[in-house]
Design an enzyme around this catalytic site. Sequence first.
Site, PDB file in Angstrom:
ATOM      1  N   PHE A  11      94.290 -32.080  33.483  1.00 48.94           N
ATOM      2  CA  PHE A  11      93.948 -33.513  33.450  1.00 48.94           C
ATOM      3  C   PHE A  11      94.662 -34.225  32.290  1.00 48.94           C
ATOM      4  O   PHE A  11      95.479 -35.144  32.505  1.00 48.94           O
ATOM      5  CB  PHE A  11      92.426 -33.613  33.341  1.00 48.94           C
ATOM      6  CG  PHE A  11      91.878 -34.962  33.016  1.00 48.94           C
ATOM      7  CD1 PHE A  11      92.274 -36.098  33.712  1.00 48.94           C
ATOM      8  CD2 PHE A  11      90.905 -35.106  32.018  1.00 48.94           C
ATOM      9  CE1 PHE A  11      91.741 -37.338  33.408  1.00 48.94           C
ATOM     10  CE2 PHE A  11      90.360 -36.332  31.719  1.00 48.94           C
ATOM     11  CZ  PHE A  11      90.788 -37.454  32.401  1.00 48.94           C
ATOM     12  N   ILE A  58      99.224 -18.095  28.756  1.00 46.15           N
ATOM     13  CA  ILE A  58      99.287 -17.975  27.289  1.00 46.15           C
ATOM     14  C   ILE A  58      98.661 -16.672  26.792  1.00 46.15           C
ATOM     15  O   ILE A  58      98.751 -16.357  25.610  1.00 46.15           O
ATOM     16  CB  ILE A  58      98.668 -19.193  26.557  1.00 46.15           C
ATOM     17  CG1 ILE A  58      97.190 -19.361  26.910  1.00 46.15           C
ATOM     18  CG2 ILE A  58      99.459 -20.455  26.858  1.00 46.15           C
ATOM     19  CD1 ILE A  58      96.473 -20.385  26.024  1.00 46.15           C
ATOM     20  N   SER A  83      88.213 -25.329  30.049  1.00 46.38           N
ATOM     21  CA  SER A  83      87.689 -26.578  29.473  1.00 46.38           C
ATOM     22  C   SER A  83      86.309 -27.005  29.965  1.00 46.38           C
ATOM     23  O   SER A  83      85.801 -28.026  29.500  1.00 46.38           O
ATOM     24  CB  SER A  83      88.688 -27.711  29.761  1.00 46.38           C
ATOM     25  OG  SER A  83      88.658 -28.049  31.139  1.00 46.38           O
ATOM     26  N   THR A 130      88.534 -30.550  20.554  1.00 46.28           N
ATOM     27  CA  THR A 130      87.446 -31.392  21.018  1.00 46.28           C
ATOM     28  C   THR A 130      86.483 -31.741  19.886  1.00 46.28           C
ATOM     29  O   THR A 130      86.342 -30.970  18.931  1.00 46.28           O
ATOM     30  CB  THR A 130      86.672 -30.650  22.139  1.00 46.28           C
ATOM     31  OG1 THR A 130      85.461 -31.343  22.410  1.00 46.28           O
ATOM     32  CG2 THR A 130      86.313 -29.226  21.735  1.00 46.28           C
ATOM     33  N   ASP A 131      85.781 -32.862  20.039  1.00 51.86           N
ATOM     34  CA  ASP A 131      84.744 -33.203  19.056  1.00 51.86           C
ATOM     35  C   ASP A 131      83.516 -32.293  19.212  1.00 51.86           C
ATOM     36  O   ASP A 131      82.636 -32.295  18.348  1.00 51.86           O
ATOM     37  CB  ASP A 131      84.336 -34.683  19.174  1.00 51.86           C
ATOM     38  CG  ASP A 131      83.754 -35.072  20.526  1.00 51.86           C
ATOM     39  OD1 ASP A 131      83.675 -34.208  21.436  1.00 51.86           O
ATOM     40  OD2 ASP A 131      83.360 -36.248  20.684  1.00 51.86           O
ATOM     41  N   GLU A 132      83.475 -31.512  20.301  1.00 50.09           N
ATOM     42  CA  GLU A 132      82.304 -30.646  20.508  1.00 50.09           C
ATOM     43  C   GLU A 132      82.201 -29.549  19.449  1.00 50.09           C
ATOM     44  O   GLU A 132      81.148 -28.953  19.275  1.00 50.09           O
ATOM     45  CB  GLU A 132      82.330 -30.041  21.916  1.00 50.09           C
ATOM     46  CG  GLU A 132      82.306 -31.115  22.990  1.00 50.09           C
ATOM     47  CD  GLU A 132      82.118 -30.586  24.393  1.00 50.09           C
ATOM     48  OE1 GLU A 132      81.477 -29.532  24.570  1.00 50.09           O
ATOM     49  OE2 GLU A 132      82.611 -31.235  25.331  1.00 50.09           O
ATOM     50  N   TYR A 155      82.087 -22.674  25.188  1.00 47.84           N
ATOM     51  CA  TYR A 155      83.335 -23.464  25.190  1.00 47.84           C
ATOM     52  C   TYR A 155      83.645 -23.992  23.795  1.00 47.84           C
ATOM     53  O   TYR A 155      84.740 -23.774  23.257  1.00 47.84           O
ATOM     54  CB  TYR A 155      83.222 -24.628  26.190  1.00 47.84           C
ATOM     55  CG  TYR A 155      84.266 -25.701  25.985  1.00 47.84           C
ATOM     56  CD1 TYR A 155      85.608 -25.456  26.219  1.00 47.84           C
ATOM     57  CD2 TYR A 155      83.900 -26.981  25.525  1.00 47.84           C
ATOM     58  CE1 TYR A 155      86.575 -26.442  26.006  1.00 47.84           C
ATOM     59  CE2 TYR A 155      84.853 -27.964  25.307  1.00 47.84           C
ATOM     60  CZ  TYR A 155      86.183 -27.693  25.553  1.00 47.84           C
ATOM     61  OH  TYR A 155      87.135 -28.661  25.332  1.00 47.84           O
ATOM     62  N   LYS A 159      86.737 -23.137  21.141  1.00 45.66           N
ATOM     63  CA  LYS A 159      87.672 -24.144  20.623  1.00 45.66           C
ATOM     64  C   LYS A 159      87.610 -24.176  19.093  1.00 45.66           C
ATOM     65  O   LYS A 159      88.631 -24.337  18.418  1.00 45.66           O
ATOM     66  CB  LYS A 159      87.355 -25.528  21.201  1.00 45.66           C
ATOM     67  CG  LYS A 159      87.623 -25.695  22.685  1.00 45.66           C
ATOM     68  CD  LYS A 159      89.081 -25.548  23.083  1.00 45.66           C
ATOM     69  CE  LYS A 159      89.954 -26.686  22.611  1.00 45.66           C
ATOM     70  NZ  LYS A 159      91.328 -26.576  23.165  1.00 45.66           N
ATOM     71  N   PRO A 210      73.960 -36.260  40.550  1.00 45.31           N
ATOM     72  CA  PRO A 210      73.149 -35.507  39.589  1.00 45.31           C
ATOM     73  C   PRO A 210      73.328 -36.017  38.158  1.00 45.31           C
ATOM     74  O   PRO A 210      74.445 -36.215  37.703  1.00 45.31           O
ATOM     75  CB  PRO A 210      73.698 -34.076  39.719  1.00 45.31           C
ATOM     76  CG  PRO A 210      75.096 -34.249  40.200  1.00 45.31           C
ATOM     77  CD  PRO A 210      75.154 -35.531  40.985  1.00 45.31           C
TER      78      PRO A 210
HETATM   79  N1  LIG Z   1      88.639 -33.287  29.090  1.00 49.38           N
HETATM   80  C1  LIG Z   1      88.109 -33.686  27.936  1.00 49.38           C
HETATM   81  O1  LIG Z   1      87.299 -34.609  27.914  1.00 49.38           O
HETATM   82  C2  LIG Z   1      88.510 -33.039  26.634  1.00 49.38           C
HETATM   83  C3  LIG Z   1      87.935 -33.511  25.468  1.00 49.38           C
HETATM   84  C4  LIG Z   1      88.328 -32.944  24.257  1.00 49.38           C
HETATM   85  C5  LIG Z   1      89.287 -31.955  24.232  1.00 49.38           C
HETATM   86  N2  LIG Z   1      89.821 -31.478  25.371  1.00 49.38           N
HETATM   87  C6  LIG Z   1      90.840 -30.424  25.272  1.00 49.38           C
HETATM   88  O2  LIG Z   1      92.038 -30.922  25.847  1.00 49.38           O
HETATM   89  C7  LIG Z   1      92.755 -29.859  26.488  1.00 49.38           C
HETATM   90  C8  LIG Z   1      93.035 -30.235  27.927  1.00 49.38           C
HETATM   91  O3  LIG Z   1      91.806 -30.509  28.591  1.00 49.38           O
HETATM   92  P1  LIG Z   1      91.782 -30.898  30.134  1.00 49.38           P
HETATM   93  O4  LIG Z   1      90.512 -31.632  30.373  1.00 49.38           O
HETATM   94  O5  LIG Z   1      93.070 -31.504  30.524  1.00 49.38           O
HETATM   95  O6  LIG Z   1      91.675 -29.450  30.780  1.00 49.38           O
HETATM   96  P2  LIG Z   1      91.947 -28.979  32.283  1.00 49.38           P
HETATM   97  O7  LIG Z   1      90.937 -27.925  32.554  1.00 49.38           O
HETATM   98  O8  LIG Z   1      92.035 -30.168  33.200  1.00 49.38           O
HETATM   99  O9  LIG Z   1      93.413 -28.346  32.219  1.00 49.38           O
HETATM  100  C9  LIG Z   1      93.670 -27.143  31.570  1.00 49.38           C
HETATM  101  C10 LIG Z   1      95.053 -26.663  31.994  1.00 49.38           C
HETATM  102  O10 LIG Z   1      95.334 -25.460  31.255  1.00 49.38           O
HETATM  103  C11 LIG Z   1      95.834 -24.485  32.142  1.00 49.38           C
HETATM  104  N3  LIG Z   1      95.446 -23.153  31.659  1.00 49.38           N
HETATM  105  C12 LIG Z   1      94.202 -22.628  31.574  1.00 49.38           C
HETATM  106  N4  LIG Z   1      94.257 -21.361  31.130  1.00 49.38           N
HETATM  107  C13 LIG Z   1      95.566 -21.087  30.904  1.00 49.38           C
HETATM  108  C14 LIG Z   1      96.257 -19.947  30.444  1.00 49.38           C
HETATM  109  N5  LIG Z   1      95.612 -18.814  30.135  1.00 49.38           N
HETATM  110  N6  LIG Z   1      97.617 -20.011  30.313  1.00 49.38           N
HETATM  111  C15 LIG Z   1      98.285 -21.153  30.632  1.00 49.38           C
HETATM  112  N7  LIG Z   1      97.674 -22.262  31.118  1.00 49.38           N
HETATM  113  C16 LIG Z   1      96.343 -22.221  31.248  1.00 49.38           C
HETATM  114  C17 LIG Z   1      95.175 -24.779  33.484  1.00 49.38           C
HETATM  115  O11 LIG Z   1      95.912 -24.235  34.567  1.00 49.38           O
HETATM  116  C18 LIG Z   1      95.144 -26.317  33.480  1.00 49.38           C
HETATM  117  O12 LIG Z   1      96.318 -26.845  34.045  1.00 49.38           O
HETATM  118  C19 LIG Z   1      91.890 -28.613  26.328  1.00 49.38           C
HETATM  119  O13 LIG Z   1      92.379 -27.870  25.233  1.00 49.38           O
HETATM  120  C20 LIG Z   1      90.504 -29.156  26.026  1.00 49.38           C
HETATM  121  O14 LIG Z   1      89.764 -28.260  25.235  1.00 49.38           O
HETATM  122  C21 LIG Z   1      89.452 -32.000  26.572  1.00 49.38           C
END
Ligand SMILES: NC(=O)c1ccc[n+]([C@@H]2O[C@H](COP(=O)([O-])OP(=O)(O)OC[C@H]3O[C@@H](n4cnc5c(N)ncnc54)[C@H](O)[C@@H]3O)[C@@H](O)[C@H]2O)c1
Length: 346
Positions: A11, A58, A83, A130-132, A155, A159, A210
Amino acid sequence: MKILVTGGAGFIGSAVVRLAVARGHQVVNLDALTYAACLENLAPVADSPAYAFEHADIRDRAALDRIFRDHKPDAVMHLAAESHVDRSIDAPGAFIDTNITGTYNMLEAARGHWLGQGRPERFRFHHISTDEVFGSLGPEGQFTEDTPYAPNSPYSASKAASDHLVRAWFETYGLPVVMSNCSNNYGPYHFPEKLVPVVILNALAGKDIPVYGAGENVRDWLYVEDHADALLTVLTKGAPGRSYNIGGENEARNIDLVQAICGILDEKRPKNRPYSAQISFVADRPGHDARYAIDPARIANELGWRPSVTLAEGLDRTVQWYLDNEDWWRALQNRKGVGKRLGKAS
Ligand SMILES: NC(=O)c1ccc[n+]([C@@H]2O[C@H](COP(=O)([O-])OP(=O)(O)OC[C@H]3O[C@@H](n4cnc5c(N)ncnc54)[C@H](O)[C@@H]3O)[C@@H](O)[C@H]2O)c1
């Protein structure tokens, strides 16, 4: 600049890739294509000569070394992660492997590359978090970059661990890292297991919407395209070893967010009763943090960045995007776990 983006089929990562290419950067997207990935998110850049894709995990250190050797990036933006908090409650192992060990592998592969290039000062390893990691707030106060870590879910704990590794690679090895911790993102291409798309899609399908607990949990909502802009700002202007909190300046209770989405749908896709009649309160998530809020002073004062989109504007754009892109979300609804209640624990 040539940027290696991990998790670029997710995303936020895909928003970063689209924006970075639009701004003239070269991008290598490294992604394992887990259940959360969607290569269609990259359709706007897929044919660009500035874009390359590497299908890799990774957790696989040898693959990372090969990718660094082949592409010689000037910077890394590390977003790849498991995530979804609810999935981390049911099956934490993947979160430990990807978020902690995977980040360790990325740091070591990046360090090897950086040393091999003669320790360029301009190299950056940007870790996106994340802020979490800061845990839960009461009714007052905000998270600053100095708030002590107190993660409450598998989670956020994974992080937090990855954040500590990144910090240590700066302090111990001098790897030029920057870090950012952001609030809840929302916007186009959001995977249909997260709150905002669940509300939109269940509303459209005539299903229950929900809401966990009493819907009192407060989040600070950040429009994903604003976040991508903030991340490129941190990458290009942030000081090595420094971390930046990124928020949307848009605090809302979950129930108010859900009501707002229902109101937008009432206008855009009216039916015989308000969508809010479908709201159904369900058992709360175990360990559900009450409130997150970001103090955005550092990124505003030091890097001159502020969010551009209000919650009302961002939600309107998001709802319209889901109405216009039914093929995208229908294809994802068959993926494992989507549409199911996850993370109730036992
Ligand atoms: N969505 C939020 O609101 C939010 C908020 C704060 C921080 N984050 C952080 O931002 C980052 C991206 O979040 P997102 O919501 O886009 O996540 P997401 O789940 O939509 O996307 C994660 C991507 O990482 C890839 N991935 C997962 N495991 C992998 C691996 N072992 N090797 C290679 N690729 C891998 C997945 O295929 C996917 O494309 C994350 O690090 C998350 O912790 C997200």
